[in-house]
Motif scaffolding. Structure first.
Motif, PDB file in Angstrom:
ATOM      1  N   GLN A  15      -2.510  -8.765 -11.471  1.00 56.84           N
ATOM      2  CA  GLN A  15      -1.777  -8.207 -12.377  1.00 56.84           C
ATOM      3  C   GLN A  15      -0.776  -7.521 -11.919  1.00 56.84           C
ATOM      4  O   GLN A  15       0.396  -7.161 -12.570  1.00 56.84           O
ATOM      5  CB  GLN A  15      -2.740  -7.341 -13.474  1.00 56.84           C
ATOM      6  N   TYR A  16      -0.825  -6.893 -10.664  1.00 52.90           N
ATOM      7  CA  TYR A  16       0.257  -6.272 -10.018  1.00 52.90           C
ATOM      8  C   TYR A  16       1.174  -7.371  -9.091  1.00 52.90           C
ATOM      9  O   TYR A  16       0.603  -7.948  -8.582  1.00 52.90           O
ATOM     10  CB  TYR A  16      -0.501  -5.123  -9.033  1.00 52.90           C
ATOM     11  N   PRO A  17       2.616  -6.785  -9.220  1.00 52.78           N
ATOM     12  CA  PRO A  17       3.423  -7.549  -8.437  1.00 52.78           C
ATOM     13  C   PRO A  17       3.049  -7.281  -6.676  1.00 52.78           C
ATOM     14  O   PRO A  17       3.306  -6.094  -6.329  1.00 52.78           O
ATOM     15  CB  PRO A  17       4.677  -7.225  -8.707  1.00 52.78           C
ATOM     16  N   PHE A  18       2.538  -8.268  -5.888  1.00 53.30           N
ATOM     17  CA  PHE A  18       2.667  -7.746  -4.505  1.00 53.30           C
ATOM     18  C   PHE A  18       3.442  -8.889  -3.671  1.00 53.30           C
ATOM     19  O   PHE A  18       3.825  -9.941  -4.028  1.00 53.30           O
ATOM     20  CB  PHE A  18       1.199  -8.451  -4.034  1.00 53.30           C
ATOM     21  N   PRO A  19       4.044  -8.345  -2.487  1.00 53.66           N
ATOM     22  CA  PRO A  19       4.646  -9.285  -1.814  1.00 53.66           C
ATOM     23  C   PRO A  19       4.036 -10.617  -1.493  1.00 53.66           C
ATOM     24  O   PRO A  19       2.696 -10.551  -1.463  1.00 53.66           O
ATOM     25  CB  PRO A  19       5.021  -8.605  -0.379  1.00 53.66           C
ATOM     26  N   LYS A  20       4.737 -11.568  -1.316  1.00 54.54           N
ATOM     27  CA  LYS A  20       4.058 -12.982  -0.867  1.00 54.54           C
ATOM     28  C   LYS A  20       3.033 -13.129   0.011  1.00 54.54           C
ATOM     29  O   LYS A  20       1.884 -13.558   0.141  1.00 54.54           O
ATOM     30  CB  LYS A  20       5.114 -14.205  -0.683  1.00 54.54           C
ATOM     31  N   ALA A  21       3.258 -12.279   1.360  1.00 55.46           N
ATOM     32  CA  ALA A  21       2.508 -12.356   2.247  1.00 55.46           C
ATOM     33  C   ALA A  21       1.020 -11.759   1.770  1.00 55.46           C
ATOM     34  O   ALA A  21       0.044 -12.032   2.554  1.00 55.46           O
ATOM     35  CB  ALA A  21       2.968 -11.361   3.295  1.00 55.46           C
ATOM     36  N   ASN A  22       0.882 -10.882   0.791  1.00 52.63           N
ATOM     37  CA  ASN A  22      -0.334 -10.347   0.496  1.00 52.63           C
ATOM     38  C   ASN A  22      -1.162 -11.406  -0.395  1.00 52.63           C
ATOM     39  O   ASN A  22      -2.382 -10.992  -0.652  1.00 52.63           O
ATOM     40  CB  ASN A  22      -0.138  -9.032  -0.290  1.00 52.63           C
TER      41      ASN A  22
ATOM     42  N   LEU B 139      11.067  -4.830  -0.148  1.00 45.62           N
ATOM     43  CA  LEU B 139       9.874  -4.730  -1.020  1.00 45.62           C
ATOM     44  C   LEU B 139       9.695  -3.916  -1.730  1.00 45.62           C
ATOM     45  O   LEU B 139       8.567  -3.598  -2.126  1.00 45.62           O
ATOM     46  CB  LEU B 139       8.722  -5.585  -0.104  1.00 45.62           C
ATOM     47  N   GLY B 140      10.582  -3.035  -2.024  1.00 44.37           N
ATOM     48  CA  GLY B 140      10.362  -1.804  -2.815  1.00 44.37           C
ATOM     49  C   GLY B 140       9.970  -2.203  -4.276  1.00 44.37           C
ATOM     50  O   GLY B 140      10.473  -3.226  -4.866  1.00 44.37           O
ATOM     51  N   GLY B 141       9.154  -1.197  -4.627  1.00 38.69           N
ATOM     52  CA  GLY B 141       8.664  -1.450  -6.085  1.00 38.69           C
ATOM     53  C   GLY B 141       7.346  -2.516  -6.231  1.00 38.69           C
ATOM     54  O   GLY B 141       6.811  -2.657  -7.371  1.00 38.69           O
ATOM     55  N   LEU B 142       7.172  -3.072  -5.049  1.00 35.39           N
ATOM     56  CA  LEU B 142       5.969  -3.860  -5.144  1.00 35.39           C
ATOM     57  C   LEU B 142       4.690  -3.119  -4.349  1.00 35.39           C
ATOM     58  O   LEU B 142       4.819  -2.047  -4.023  1.00 35.39           O
ATOM     59  CB  LEU B 142       6.178  -5.096  -4.063  1.00 35.39           C
ATOM     60  N   TRP B 143       3.564  -3.750  -4.750  1.00 33.59           N
ATOM     61  CA  TRP B 143       2.373  -3.042  -4.488  1.00 33.59           C
ATOM     62  C   TRP B 143       1.839  -3.397  -3.205  1.00 33.59           C
ATOM     63  O   TRP B 143       2.253  -4.905  -2.693  1.00 33.59           O
ATOM     64  CB  TRP B 143       1.050  -3.061  -5.447  1.00 33.59           C
ATOM     65  N   GLU B 144       1.078  -2.798  -2.439  1.00 30.20           N
ATOM     66  CA  GLU B 144       0.462  -3.222  -1.096  1.00 30.20           C
ATOM     67  C   GLU B 144      -0.728  -2.449  -0.656  1.00 30.20           C
ATOM     68  O   GLU B 144      -1.073  -1.500  -1.400  1.00 30.20           O
ATOM     69  CB  GLU B 144       1.631  -2.987  -0.073  1.00 30.20           C
ATOM     70  N   PHE B 145      -1.180  -3.037   0.370  1.00 30.39           N
ATOM     71  CA  PHE B 145      -2.461  -2.255   0.867  1.00 30.39           C
ATOM     72  C   PHE B 145      -1.856  -1.289   1.892  1.00 30.39           C
ATOM     73  O   PHE B 145      -0.958  -1.759   2.713  1.00 30.39           O
ATOM     74  CB  PHE B 145      -3.719  -3.241   1.330  1.00 30.39           C
TER      75      PHE B 145
END
Ligand code: SF4
Length: 336
Positions: A318-325, A235-241
């Protein structure tokens, strides 16, 4: 498939990358959206990685998007915007393995390279009565050899697509329509009533389950802190908490507090669970526990990520997040 009559190599390439781990019905809307945003390899090469990941959001296996983007830049820079036509050249591009190289070169450039996907494996193992485990490389190599021998030199692209389609439409996993099948007369599995046991797949191992604790920290203006995952990880390059995996013997709020200390260099108090939910990946599943946190001391820094950012909750999408988020960002948007 919307790209059924598509002959443009770029679009065939994009579709084949999407279909690597995604079913046609799921991939179709993504394909249409992706092509509307990046209609040519030049548009894709020019885009930022965040734009590409945003267009891929929800499709999973994000390394496909990163590699496709990287390869588009290579095609523009080193091949003048034209996809290489031979198997040996195209396979050098990032994200293109034997299957995709064979599929793209046969469909787009009419090269006689046999494509062996799950559908073809099912058709040929039944047709030739191959009872060995189709998960093993040896069996797959054997099936590849049969496919190489069968391929139509004049119309390899049509042959490959026809065989894949025979598998998806007629020779389905649980109830093959043998009476409607054009090769029924010489099919061994149909002739010996073995369609239920061929192809044989050895049982898979049980997927491990992990508990992940993440922290939601709000500043005085109600902005929340998000982090950009490193480039070279899942999931590199995606945003997360920010957060991470629960250790043995740890309460989940301790996980959150420890992870935020390690990843951001701050002390927080995880004071209330905001929500928790399950998500299944290909090799494991998770329960994600999102906790509201109060900042006790320190200033957050990006110790374990490419970047951190305070953002308005209304801007999260607006930010790409993993689907789980996704469920988390949607619920947060409504939070006052
Ligand atoms: Fe599959 Fe039946 Fe056709 Fe054999 S005859 S290839 S089992 S659909």
């Amino acid at each position: 498939m919307p790209w059924r009559d598509e002959l443009e190599p770029y679009k065939i390439w994009v579709s084949e990358i999407m279909l690597q781990q995604t079913r046609v019905d799921q991939a179709t809307p993504y394909f249409n959206h992706f092509i509307s945003l990046f209609p040519s390899v030049y548009d894709l090469a020019k885009a930022s990685q965040q734009e590409v990941l945003k267009a891929w959001e929800g499709l999973g296996y994000y390394s496909r998007a990163r590699n496709l983007h990287y390869a588009a830049k290579t095609v523009v820079k080193e091949y003048g915007g034209r996809l290489p036509e031979t198997y040996d050249e195209i396979i050098k591009l990032k994200g293109i393995g034997p299957y995709t190289a064979a599929a793209v070169t046969s469909i787009a450039f009419n090269k006689p390279n046999a494509v062996v996907d799950g559908n073809v494996i099912r058709v040929l193992s039944r047709y030739y009565g191959i009872e060995d485990d189709v998960r093993s490389t040896k069996t797959r190599n054997k099936i590849q050899e049969f496919a190489n021998r069968l391929i139509d030199e004049e119309r390899p692209g049509d042959f490959n697509q026809a065989l894949m389609e025979l598998g998806s439409v007629v020779c389905s996993p649980t109830s093959p329509k043998c009476t409607q099948c054009p090769v029924q007369a010489s099919c061994i599995a149909a002739g010996t009533a073995k369609t239920e046991v061929i192809p044989y797949k050895s049982p898979t191992k049980k997927k491990p389950h992990k508990h992940i604790g993440v922290g939601i920290i709000e500043d005085e203006d109600g902005k929340v802190l998000i982090a950009l995952r490193p480039e070279d990880v899942m999931l590199g390059g995606l945003w997360e908490f920010p957060g991470g995996k629960q250790k043995e013997g740890e309460e989940i709020q301790q996980t959150v507090e420890r992870e935020l200390k390690e990843e951001l260099g701050i002390e927080v108090k995880a004071y209330r669970e905001f929500m928790s939910f399950k998500h299944v990946y290909s090799h494991f599943s998770i329960t994600m526990h999102a906790w509201l946190c109060k900042l006790i001391s320190g200033t957050p820094s990006a110790n374990a990520s490419q970047e951190i950012r305070w953002v308005e909750k209304s801007e999260l999408e607006q930010y790409p997040f993993p689907k789980a988020n996704k469920t988390l960002t949607q619920k947060l948007k409504k939070k006052r």
